[in-house]
Design an enzyme around this catalytic site. Structure first.
Site, PDB file in Angstrom:
ATOM      1  N   ASP A 131       0.581   9.934  -9.640  1.00  0.00           N
ATOM      2  CA  ASP A 131       0.299   8.924  -8.619  1.00  0.00           C
ATOM      3  C   ASP A 131      -0.449   7.760  -9.261  1.00  0.00           C
ATOM      4  O   ASP A 131      -1.617   7.879  -9.606  1.00  0.00           O
ATOM      5  CB  ASP A 131      -0.539   9.551  -7.501  1.00  0.00           C
ATOM      6  CG  ASP A 131      -0.765   8.606  -6.329  1.00  0.00           C
ATOM      7  OD1 ASP A 131      -0.475   7.400  -6.454  1.00  0.00           O
ATOM      8  OD2 ASP A 131      -1.257   9.077  -5.286  1.00  0.00           O
ATOM      9  N   HIS A 174       2.979   9.158  -5.573  1.00  0.00           N
ATOM     10  CA  HIS A 174       2.165   9.087  -4.360  1.00  0.00           C
ATOM     11  C   HIS A 174       2.833   9.792  -3.177  1.00  0.00           C
ATOM     12  O   HIS A 174       2.146  10.310  -2.300  1.00  0.00           O
ATOM     13  CB  HIS A 174       1.892   7.622  -4.014  1.00  0.00           C
ATOM     14  CG  HIS A 174       0.932   7.442  -2.888  1.00  0.00           C
ATOM     15  ND1 HIS A 174      -0.381   7.860  -2.955  1.00  0.00           N
ATOM     16  CD2 HIS A 174       1.097   6.905  -1.646  1.00  0.00           C
ATOM     17  CE1 HIS A 174      -0.997   7.577  -1.818  1.00  0.00           C
ATOM     18  NE2 HIS A 174      -0.124   7.003  -1.004  1.00  0.00           N
ATOM     19  N   SER A 206      -3.324   9.542   1.824  1.00  0.00           N
ATOM     20  CA  SER A 206      -3.209   8.110   1.556  1.00  0.00           C
ATOM     21  C   SER A 206      -4.189   7.329   2.437  1.00  0.00           C
ATOM     22  O   SER A 206      -5.386   7.612   2.417  1.00  0.00           O
ATOM     23  CB  SER A 206      -1.757   7.669   1.772  1.00  0.00           C
ATOM     24  OG  SER A 206      -1.542   6.351   1.334  1.00  0.00           O
TER      25      SER A 206
END
Length: 385
Positions: free
Chosen positions: A331, A364, A165
């Site tokens: 995601d 995610h 991320s």
């Protein structure tokens, strides 16, 4: 506060600054001015970090780990701190990043509230918290702060820089700013620039926090932070971290236990609402609101192409010999095509690049929870080395 909502734990934030190392956490203090990427200077810099494993004789086995937006440097347990870390199943003895072979360094992001200098830290020039006087924060600044830890430890070349991320963005920025400092790169659920959809979502989260009257332009009292804004921003974040398929499979239309409070006809009816409420209340006692705003904005500002006008040009700089890019089909914050494009831009003669798209349902957050799929991919990268 919304009708029927309850604060599970009180706010825990007071102005912070680095203190003596305790447990597994260590600090690098830079006494010289630290120049920020978009202007402004910090008179001094503190960076909190933790390590696992042992550095080998030629210091060639060091792995630098950058975190997502909200974690601390405590990625895994150790004898000095036995509490589970945020990547407990990935870092340690016999795990994919095996600390019998690798020396792992995890840094707390510049701008965060877990020891590294950020908006909640004391400005030594005033004796008061920086708050919104903290300079504009960028992913490049976080990478440069990580570089200070590497320098402090006497490491001239990393085996790999890795992150998920925001941490993946920071790993990319590190390789762009310091192209000769790492032989390997692993970017997970990340991208070379923030897509418009993710910017829109984070923009709304920031507006929710700033719209809370208790935010007071960032000058909130330690015992009265914008709790309602943080709760709602966290709920929106939790929704975006998982996929619609997972929400449906996990909760469906299951009803929550208990009844509404008297007179509250819009209280929690469904188990998914109860889940969001629990995690929102848990978060407000763990993270400083101004730090959240700064880190969120840093993700939006990031664009590898900013440095030369071309992502491929920046990522073609010599130094990286191997790269692994991992994405997840569900995601929608960092869509899989973003990782595919990133892998394509990393491809250069003599450089080994692998792209892996995983069918995880958890969106995610998959890199935190779907270990059955992520462990083999990360283990294969490090085992081959």
């Amino acid at each position: 506060m919304e009708p029927g909502s309850k604060i599970i734990k009180p706010p825990a934030f007071t102005p912070t600054e680095a203190r003596s190392a305790t447990g597994a956490r260590r600090f690098v203090r830079i006494e010289r001015p630290f120049q920020m990427h978009r202007g402004g200077v910090l008179p001094r810099l503190d960076v909190a970090y933790e390590t696992w494993g042992e550095l080998n004789a030629d210091a060639s086995n060091a792995v630098l780990l950058f975190t997502g937006l909200s974690p601390s440097a405590h990625a895994a347990s150790s004898p000095a701190d036995t509490s589970p870390g945020w990547w407990e199943e990935m870092v340690g003895l016999g795990r994919p990043i095996d600390t019998r072979h690798y020396f792992v360094i995890c840094v707390n992001s510049l701008g965060s509230c877990f020891g590294s200098t950020g908006p909640a830290s004391i400005d030594p020039r005033t004796g008061e918290p920086y708050r919104l006087s903290f300079p504009v924060l960028t992913v490049e600044d976080i990478a440069a702060a990580g570089r200070e830890v590497v320098r402090h430890l006497g490491i001239s070349k990393l085996h790999t820089v890795i992150g998920p991320s925001l941490g993946g963005m920071t790993a990319l920025a590190f390789c762009v700013l310091f192209p000769e400092l790492s032989r390997g790169l692993v970017a997970i659920s990340s991208a070379a620039r923030a897509p418009a959809f993710a910017i829109a979502l984070r923009s709304l989260q920031r507006e929710i926090i700033r719209s809370d009257p208790d935010w007071r332009g960032g000058d909130y009292a330690p015992d009265q932070p914008p709790l309602r804004g943080m709760r709602l921003a966290r709920k929106l974040g939790m929704i975006t971290y998982r996929s619609a398929e997972e929400w449906d499979n996990r909760f469906g239309r299951e009803r929550a236990a208990g009844e509404h409070e008297s007179g509250d006809q819009f209280g929690i009816d469904f188990e998914v609402e109860s889940y969001l409420e629990h995690h929102a209340n848990k978060f407000i006692g763990q993270f400083d609101p101004n730090c959240y705003l700064y880190l969120s904005r840093a993700m939006d500002l990031f664009d590898v192409a900013e440095h030369s006008g071309c992502i491929a040009t920046e990522l073609s700089k010599p130094g990286i010999e191997r790269a692994l890019v991992v994405g997840v089909e569900t995601d929608f914050l960092f869509p899989l095509h973003e990782q595919e494009q990133l892998a394509e831009c990393l491809e250069q003669p003599g450089r080994e690049v692998e792209f892996v798209g995983l069918p995880s349902l958890q969106g995610h957050d998959s890199f935190l929870v779907d270990m059955d799929r992520f462990r083999p991919v990360i283990a294969r990268y490090f085992d081959r080395a």
